[in-house]
Enzyme design. Structure first.
Site, PDB file in Angstrom:
ATOM      1  N   SER A 196       7.296  23.420   1.656  1.00  0.00           N
ATOM      2  CA  SER A 196       6.013  23.218   0.906  1.00  0.00           C
ATOM      3  C   SER A 196       5.214  24.190  -0.085  1.00  0.00           C
ATOM      4  O   SER A 196       5.099  24.831  -1.225  1.00  0.00           O
ATOM      5  CB  SER A 196       5.259  22.296   1.294  1.00  0.00           C
ATOM      6  OG  SER A 196       4.259  22.856   1.396  1.00  0.00           O
ATOM      7  N   LYS A 215      -1.881  25.068   1.636  1.00  0.00           N
ATOM      8  CA  LYS A 215      -1.552  25.173  -0.210  1.00  0.00           C
ATOM      9  C   LYS A 215      -2.263  26.656   0.001  1.00  0.00           C
ATOM     10  O   LYS A 215      -3.256  26.885   0.254  1.00  0.00           O
ATOM     11  CB  LYS A 215      -1.920  23.884  -0.467  1.00  0.00           C
ATOM     12  CG  LYS A 215      -1.782  22.926   0.392  1.00  0.00           C
ATOM     13  CD  LYS A 215      -0.132  22.683  -0.016  1.00  0.00           C
ATOM     14  CE  LYS A 215       0.080  21.093   1.044  1.00  0.00           C
ATOM     15  NZ  LYS A 215       1.420  20.850   0.718  1.00  0.00           N
TER      16      LYS A 215
END
Length: 219
Positions: free
Chosen positions: A39, A93
């Site tokens: 990701s 993230k």
């Protein structure tokens, strides 16, 4: 049994003390986080072991999320590690929006507080392209899919006080703030700035020597 246990504790008290101190250190000071998915490609690869500075933002009570002292707040571009209640998982993230920011995503291009970000394509293939995203002065790489994605757009949102908007660098293949909403400040446990080591999951878990101690600061 009881005597054996007491004897073992006495004989191994130095080892037990070391294990306790190491556990406290990993809980409150620094730890590593194993990245299981792509990701955050191309910045972070599957199999990377990421060094996490757990004192980057807070001094916390070990084994809890209770902050004793606030060191600083995340800024745009920081790569954060957080325990997401919404995702029921620990995630990594990149901070895109800080409290008060107005953020729009249109066809995978960000506009923050009315300023559209610049993008520069650096590589491309049949399924995706890697680009340099200029995050209001901080340049880093992102990966954009050539297949239309529902994640490529969202209307203007304002980041609430005490929350952050976090996106993945692999923009079309991640459950980030577009799925789990804003990240509460209280869930953020540290900042990730370098790779400690890396194993190639696609090549018999052999080490990727070129990624050992690789900096994440420039993508």
């Amino acid at each position: 049994m009881k005597r054996w246990l007491i004897k073992s504790l006495k004989e191994n008290k130095s080892l037990l003390l070391f294990l306790v101190l190491m556990s406290v250190f990993r809980s409150a000071v620094a730890d590593w986080y194993t990245v299981p998915t792509g990701s955050m490609k191309p910045t972070i690869l599957e199999g990377d072991r990421i060094y996490t500075n757990k004192m980057a933002y807070d001094v916390r009570v070990p084994f809890t999320h209770i902050s004793l002292y606030k060191v600083s707040n995340p800024v745009r571009g920081d790569i954060i590690v957080f325990d997401s209640k919404a995702a029921k998982n620990r995630l990594i993230k990149r901070v895109i929006g800080i409290p008060g920011d107005r953020v729009v995503l249109s066809h995978n291009q960000l506009t923050i507080n009315g300023e559209q970000l610049d993008y520069q394509k650096i590589s491309s293939n049949a399924v995706s392209s890697d680009e340099i995203e200029n995050l209001l002065g901080l340049k880093h790489q992102v990966r954009l899919s050539k297949t239309p994605s529902s994640l490529a757009n969202f209307r203007e949102v304002t980041v609430p006080e005490g929350y952050y908007l976090a996106l993945s660098d692999n923009r079309d293949h991640s459950a980030d703030s577009r799925v789990i909403s804003f990240v509460p400040r209280s869930e953020i446990i540290g900042s990730a700035k370098s790779v400690v080591m890396s194993l190639n999951y696609d090549n018999y878990y052999l080490p990727r020597k070129e990624r050992f101690f690789h900096s994440l600061l420039n993508g």
